[in-house]
Design an enzyme around this catalytic site. Structure first.
Site, PDB file in Angstrom:
ATOM      1  N   GLY A 142       0.814  -1.221   0.000  1.00 21.09           N
ATOM      2  CA  GLY A 142       0.000   0.000   0.000  1.00 21.09           C
ATOM      3  C   GLY A 142       0.843   1.265   0.000  1.00 21.09           C
ATOM      4  CG  ASN A 174      10.595   5.226   2.228  1.00 22.83           C
ATOM      5  OD1 ASN A 174      11.064   4.129   2.449  1.00 22.83           O
ATOM      6  ND2 ASN A 174       9.700   5.443   1.270  1.00 22.83           N
ATOM      7  CD  GLU A 188       2.491   3.743   5.166  1.00 22.05           C
ATOM      8  OE1 GLU A 188       3.623   3.585   5.664  1.00 22.05           O
ATOM      9  OE2 GLU A 188       1.700   2.792   4.994  1.00 22.05           O
ATOM     10  CD  GLU A 222       4.204  -2.122   9.660  1.00 28.21           C
ATOM     11  OE1 GLU A 222       3.150  -1.465   9.710  1.00 28.21           O
ATOM     12  OE2 GLU A 222       5.198  -1.755   8.992  1.00 28.21           O
TER      13      GLU A 222
HETATM   14  N1  HT7 Z   1       6.056  -0.762   6.354  1.00 30.79           N
HETATM   15  C1  HT7 Z   1       5.601  -0.896   5.010  1.00 30.79           C
HETATM   16  C2  HT7 Z   1       5.989  -2.227   4.492  1.00 30.79           C
HETATM   17  C3  HT7 Z   1       6.160  -2.308   3.012  1.00 30.79           C
HETATM   18  C4  HT7 Z   1       6.719  -3.391   2.352  1.00 30.79           C
HETATM   19  C5  HT7 Z   1       7.204  -4.574   2.812  1.00 30.79           C
HETATM   20  C6  HT7 Z   1       7.679  -5.523   1.871  1.00 30.79           C
HETATM   21  C7  HT7 Z   1       7.667  -5.205   0.531  1.00 30.79           C
HETATM   22  C8  HT7 Z   1       7.170  -4.031   0.077  1.00 30.79           C
HETATM   23  C9  HT7 Z   1       6.681  -3.118   0.992  1.00 30.79           C
HETATM   24  N2  HT7 Z   1       6.134  -1.888   0.832  1.00 30.79           N
HETATM   25  C10 HT7 Z   1       5.816  -1.397   2.068  1.00 30.79           C
HETATM   26  C11 HT7 Z   1       4.143  -0.686   4.859  1.00 30.79           C
HETATM   27  C12 HT7 Z   1       3.454  -0.250   6.079  1.00 30.79           C
HETATM   28  O1  HT7 Z   1       3.072  -1.061   6.887  1.00 30.79           O
HETATM   29  O2  HT7 Z   1       3.315   0.914   6.318  1.00 30.79           O
HETATM   30 ZN    ZN Z   2       2.921   0.006   8.577  1.00 28.79          ZN
END
Ligand code: HT7
Ligand code: ZN
Length: 890
Positions: A261, A265, A298, A320
């Site tokens: 989703g 960063n 986020e 999470e």
């Molecule tokens: N913390 C983020 C995790 C995430 C992710 C993990 C594996 C591969 C692609 C990814 N894109 C985002 C998402 C979130 O929990 O905010």
């Molecule tokens: Zn998250």
């Protein structure tokens, strides 16, 4: 592939204090110069430096400016003979190249629609440069981006822009410095032709911030809602938890190629377009609501994840679970009233029960803090996220809202700037509330982190007329899960109320207590079996147990139909009011499934239909709540209640129930539609979206009833509604009503929909998804899905598009997928194999569609197993898919 085990955690042998990265961006060959300052960790055994890498071309390694001796061990770059701790830090320079245009895995540096993006969580940074790619190594980053100015006018990275300018040959550069130490998984860069919606805000403390939402040029008119959601998130986190925005500049950038989703960063969130772009013509109410949650989620990671991060990936739920809890609370707090809050809670619980409960009962079951994994990407699961959030919610229930806020404050005070564990989190919440039940029972409470599986509560009530008491016996159990044959009792906060036979709330007094309370009482269970005796009762009460879904458990209580009807009509707790309706619906479905072998009499009895009619006619209830009550339990949820599942039977019975609701309540649906379909000027607020949802449901039932009666009026009206709709929710609901009732008008509506929205990728995803997820009639969906895959707009490389067709069919359409001829499974295995070569993360998600194969009745069971075995036998399978299919077969 080998499993990584939590118990093997060891601190790193080296720390990386600073990282200075210079990128020469080129789609075919990007050059990355990585200059780091490292020092040995004096607390770790002396060892060579082992840097992670993946699909990199290594050109140069220098230690303190001198050529260094190094070797490759698998994907790792190993360097010996580095300075000892006493000799201080040293510089390591590594020069590599990579090929972003060929990066179809979308991990590391990749190109999407001529724009460079990165995705580093969990282990993507190693695809950019050699590094200690683990979350407990935190460094300060300086990043210089160099690229052709015409093609990549916008150059972004984490933190603050400190310098920019032109270079020879039409190139330019930008230099970014992130003032916060961070693990490599939070690194990001973006370079391309983008435009931004900007907003300056002043926080409570008077600090100014620049908020930006970057998108492609044509999409700027779809960024207002994301920006408003971001502003609301900033204000909420400061107001509710005292957590301010710590950056001068906070950026969101949208990409249409993304595995998940969004990504948190530091200061540069990267989002799937699905969770950014919305205007009333292209996005539904559900899209608006998802955008609000994901933007919030986020943003909240900025503290719960970025300021305090995970020591290792086994602790993933630390960030999470907590952040999902925070985004759920955020969305609830934005609701204007209790009813809208309850609707949000019901929706969250529905996700938990239809996705997480099956996971917890299947081959991929794992604790909220797993003990081992082969591929960490497979552990971004509903257990880590949604069950993790429920664990945090139970802590809040046990210490109270204020106590929880104090716990959060202590957690951030103690651990700011560090990489910590789930134990550290629970300890902080308990320490801030030393008198609480959480503090008293902490070691036992933490079993929620270590034991997998959904606990079951078997409750039974006995009324004692002589003593005017009611004793509720509750026995808890938890089924075995892979690697965990037996379980110890959990700490379970159980919210309870009692109603009289007329549905009035009764005062609550437990035996031995002098105090009498009104409303909901929280009882804390911690033993395998407990008895709760309520006194001062003149007649047998109707217990309302697990109010608000106070714990992620399955509650078995042998309610009579009359008791459930009382709860449905009267429970002051809206969650349990809804739950009573679900229990009645489920009961009817299970009876229908059992009876189908011998007869096909109507599934729903008059009492149920009358109760649903009363709900629809009740002026006290909001439209959104009515829509939830009138939604039958899903096929997946019904299937979970059965030991042996015949998916075709489940589908047939649920469809029969829907048809019955359509015809028996026909006049009510007409009235409901007339009263709710006009919601005036579009706003995505809970009240008007609730009315649109109910009107959409009515239209659906009216078209379904028309199918049975041959009536053409309502399908005609629906087509007109589809054409005239002023927003996507109404338009899509009308289209859905025609498609799901299988009406002949559906074809022209679908063609028109495609023609109107051919340039809107997210709307075309809806168009694909609606067709692939439509109710099966005589096996017609699989051929349609195959045809859709040949459509010029289809691409397997784009995860949103792949999900819209393949996942909508294999994961969200059980009645069409589970075919007696096994063709659905053959299709599934072909797609898993095909996708695995392109994008293993997406393939491994798809591989999860057959998790529950061992519950299937024959001939499905054997055919499903064969399909899984076929995937498992494929040589060169990715670690991701390998782990899923081998666990399924174990
Ligand atoms: N913390 C983020 C995790 C995430 C992710 C993990 C594996 C591969 C692609 C990814 N894109 C985002 C998402 C979130 O929990 O905010
Ligand atoms: Zn998250």
């Amino acid at each position: 592939p080998i499993a990584i085990r939590r118990e093997d955690y060891a601190a790193p042998g080296y720390w990386i204090d600073t990282v200075d990265l210079t990128f020469d961006l080129d789609p075919a060959k990007t050059r990355v110069l990585n200059r780091m300052r490292l020092r040995r960790n004096p607390d770790a055994p002396i060892q060579p430096l082992r840097l992670d890498g993946d699909e990199l071309n290594l050109a140069r390694v220098l230690v303190n400016g001198q050529g260094a001796s190094f070797r490759m061990e698998g994907d790792q770059l190993v360097i010996d003979g580095l300075p000892y701790a006493e000799e201080g830090d040293f510089e390591l320079e590594i020069f590599t190249t990579c090929c972003p245009i060929k990066n179809t895995k979308l991990m590391g540096l990749f190109v999407s629609e001529d724009t460079f993006f990165t995705q580093c969580e969990a282990e993507g940074f190693r695809r950019i440069t050699y590094f200690l790619d683990r979350p407990d190594v935190m460094s300060t980053y300086t990043v210089t981006l160099r690229a052709a100015k015409a093609a990549y006018p916008v150059l972004l990275s984490n933190g603050n822009l400190v310098e920019q300018g032109d270079l020879p040959e039409g190139r330019h550069f930008a230099k970014w410095v992130d003032p916060f130490r961070k693990p490599s998984y939070l690194f990001a860069l973006v370079a391309g032709k983008l435009v931004a919606r900007e907003q300056r805000i002043t926080a409570r403390n008077g600090k100014e911030h620049l908020l930006q939402v970057y998108v492609r040029a044509g999409d700027l008119d779809k960024t207002e809602h994301a920006m408003n959601s971001l502003i609301n998130s900033v204000l909420w986190d400061e107001a509710r938890f005292g957590l301010p925005l710590d950056l001068d500049r906070f950026m969101i950038v949208a990409t249409s190629d993304f595995n998940m989703g969004a990504m948190e960063n530091k200061g540069l969130n990267i989002f799937n377009t699905k969770y950014v772009l919305a205007n009333q013509a292209t996005a539904t109410d559900a899209d608006y609501s998802n955008i609000e949650s994901v933007v919030g989620h986020e943003y909240f990671h900025n503290w719960s994840g970025d300021r305090v991060t995970c020591r290792d990936w086994f602790q993933l739920s630390l960030k999470e679970g907590l952040t999902v809890f925070r985004d759920q609370e955020f969305s609830q707090d934005l609701c204007a009233d209790a009813s809208a809050r309850a609707v949000k809670r019901i929706e969250d619980v529905r996700v938990l029960r239809t996705a997480q409960f099956p996971e917890d009962a299947g081959p991929m079951a794992h604790p909220v803090r797993p003990d081992s994994y082969i591929e960490i990407s497979n552990f971004y699961t509903v257990t880590i996220y949604e069950k993790g959030a429920e664990v945090v919610r139970m802590m809040q229930t046990l210490v109270g809202r204020k106590g929880f806020e104090a716990g959060i404050t202590l957690y951030f005070e103690r651990h700011d700037g560090h990489a910590v564990t789930c134990d550290d989190f629970a300890q902080a919440i308990a320490d801030a509330n030393p008198e609480s039940e959480l503090a008293r029972l902490l070691p036992q409470f933490k079993r929620w982190y270590s034991q997998a599986g959904t606990p079951r509560l078997a409750a039974h009530g006995v009324y004692d007329a002589q003593n005017r008491s009611y004793t509720l016996s509750v026995v808890q159990s938890c089924p075995p899960t892979p690697g965990q044959p037996t379980k110890e009792p959990f700490v379970i906060p159980l919210n309870i109320g009692l109603l009289d036979a007329n549905g009035r709330e009764l005062p609550i007094q437990l035996e031995g207590e002098s105090e009498v309370t009104r409303g909901t009482r929280t009882v804390v269970l911690s033993r395998a079996g407990e008895q709760l005796t309520f006194v001062g009762l003149d007649a047998e009460p109707v217990p309302s147990i697990l109010r608000g879904f106070s714990a992620p458990v399955i509650l078995d209580f042998d309610y009579t139909d009359a008791q459930l009807l009382t709860l449905l009509a009267n429970d002051p707790d809206p969650f349990n009011r809804w739950e009573a309706g679900q229990r009645l619906g489920l009961r009817a479905a299970l009876q229908g499934i059992a009876a189908l072998a011998t007869d096909t009499t109507p599934v729903l009895n008059d009492a149920y239909i009358d109760a649903m009619r009363s709900v629809l006619r009740n002026p006290q209830l909001d439209a959104a709540f009515k829509e939830l009550v009138l939604t039958l339990p899903s096929e997946t949820y019904i299937a979970e209640q059965l030991d042996v599942v015949d998916p075709q039977r489940v589908h047939l019975v649920r469809e029969a129930m829907r048809a019955q609701l359509a015809t028996a309540l026909f006049a009510d649906w007409e009235k409901v539609y007339e009263e709710n379909h006009d919601t005036g000027a579009y706003t995505p607020d809970p009240t008007s979206s609730g009315r649109r949802a109910l009107a959409g449901m009515a239209l659906n039932f009216l078209c379904l009833a028309a199918r049975a009666s041959g009536d053409t009026v309502w399908p005609g009206k629906t087509l007109q509604r589809f054409k005239d709709a002023g927003n996507m929710t109404d338009r899509f609901n009308a289209l859905n009503a025609l498609v799901s009732s299988g009406h002949t008008l559906a074809a022209q509506a679908l063609a028109r929909f495609h023609a109107i929205f051919k340039d809107e990728a997210l709307v075309i995803d809806k168009w694909f998804s609606l067709q692939a997820g439509a109710s099966d009639r005589g096996g017609d969906i699989l051929p349609l899905v195959k045809q859709l895959m040949k459509h010029p707009d289809f691409s397997l490389k784009n995860p949103n598009r792949a999900r819209s067709v393949i996942f909508s069919y294999c994961s969200a359409n059980p009645g069409a997928f589970h075919r007696p001829d096994a063709a659905g499974y053959v299709f599934w295995s072909d797609r898993v194999i095909e996708l695995d070569a392109i994008n293993p993360q997406v393939a491994a998600r798809l591989a999860r569609s057959l998790d529950r194969w061992s519950k299937l009745a024959e001939p499905y069971r054997s055919a499903a197993r064969e399909a899984i075995a076929r995937v498992a036998a494929k040589p060169d399978l990715s670690k991701d898919t390998h782990e899923v299919v081998t666990r399924a077969l174990a």
